[in-house]
Design an enzyme around this catalytic site. Structure first.
Site, PDB file in Angstrom:
ATOM      1  N   GLU A 120       0.724  -1.185   0.006  1.00 16.12           N
ATOM      2  CA  GLU A 120       0.080   0.050   0.038  1.00 16.12           C
ATOM      3  C   GLU A 120       0.772   1.148  -0.088  1.00 16.12           C
ATOM      4  OE1 GLU A 120      -4.397  -0.754   1.149  1.00 16.12           O
ATOM      5  OE2 GLU A 120      -3.382  -0.992   2.833  1.00 16.12           O
ATOM      6  N   GLU A 140      -4.491  -8.658   3.062  1.00 18.01           N
ATOM      7  CA  GLU A 140      -5.616  -8.331   4.014  1.00 18.01           C
ATOM      8  C   GLU A 140      -6.857  -9.351   3.928  1.00 18.01           C
ATOM      9  OE1 GLU A 140      -3.081  -4.859   3.486  1.00 18.01           O
ATOM     10  OE2 GLU A 140      -3.966  -6.214   2.318  1.00 18.01           O
TER      11      GLU A 140
END
Length: 266
Positions: A120, A140
């Site tokens: 990210e 995730e």
């Protein structure tokens, strides 16, 4: 020059090198690391002698994402930094380049793990270099979590949507070569060589006119979601004033005189 126990700051000429320094945890994000990162971005923005930033990790890894133990409520290192977080509840997003874009080019030098929050943060950088044994991915969903650092928005704008969705929905890991093939990174070098390559690219950036470099970066991001007509208008507004600078006179003059240019941000 700033830094914390989990984030080291070093000057290499006109380049600021930020090193995530928590190798025992594969540089998983902690409060000291997040605060150090944000302070590093601010330092780069404030100091005109800094022309580029290199972001890397210590101990052979880039960043393994958020400290899951902390996320589970088991505490996080650096309690003394909580006051900073209270003062600016958005600080962690700024540190991860979700809510902050440095005006100087940011070059990522990736070795080892660059997963979850690491991938990210990567999406907030401008130029990306990886060692051939680096690993990428957004894991995730495997933990029933959401990649809320910006990936559901940014990733599909940076790589083809089918690849973005596969990465987001499977949580699987990608090799450096595969990440290169889908456009997530721009360079793959032998293991251990990412920092040297990133610094090499930074030197090329540093040799260019800093006002022009910053205006070009700003224009690319400003026009990304515009129509072509809107973007071309915005480009002129951003780019035309550059031609009136002293640096814009120095560049052609140095070329004609066969010497390196001396840019003064003027």
């Amino acid at each position: 020059m700033g830094g914390t126990e989990h984030l080291t700051v070093e000057r290499r000429g006109a380049t600021l090198v930020l090193t995530m320094n928590r190798p025992e945890a594969k540089n998983a994000l902690s409060l000291p690391l997040l605060v150090g990162l944000y302070d590093g971005w601010l330092e780069a923005d404030a100091d005109d002698s800094i022309r580029s930033v290199v972001l890397t990790g210590a101990g052979g890894d880039f960043c393994a994402g958020m400290d899951l133990k902390a996320l589970a409520g088991k505490g996080m290192d650096g309690q003394q930094y909580r006051e900073r977080m209270k003062e600016d509840p958005d600080l962690h997003w700024k540190a991860m380049l979700r809510h902050h874009r440095p005006r100087k080019p940011v070059i990522a030098a990736v070795e080892g793990y660059c997963v979850a929050g690491g991938t990210e943060i990567l999406q907030g950088t401008d130029i990306r270099v990886a060692g051939e044994t680096a690993t990428f991915g957004l894991s995730e969903v495997k933990r029933a979590l959401f990649p809320i650092g910006g990936s559901t928005v940014r990733l599909q704008r940076q790589i083809p949507r089918t690849h973005a969705l596969e990465m987001l929905l499977t949580g699987r890991h990608y090799s450096a070569r595969e990440a290169l093939s889908i456009g997530l990174i721009g360079n793959v070098v032998p293991e251990g060589g990412a920092l040297d390559k990133a610094l090499e690219i930074a030197e090329m950036v540093n040799a260019c006119g800093p006002l022009a470099v910053e205006a070009v970066k700003a224009s690319v991001y400003e026009t990304a979601e515009m129509t072509e007509t809107e973007g071309l208008k915005s480009e002129l507004e951003r780019g035309w004033p550059i031609f009136a600078t002293e640096d814009a006179k120095e560049g052609p003059k140095a070329f004609a005189e066969k010497r390196p240019p001396v840019y003064k941000r003027a």
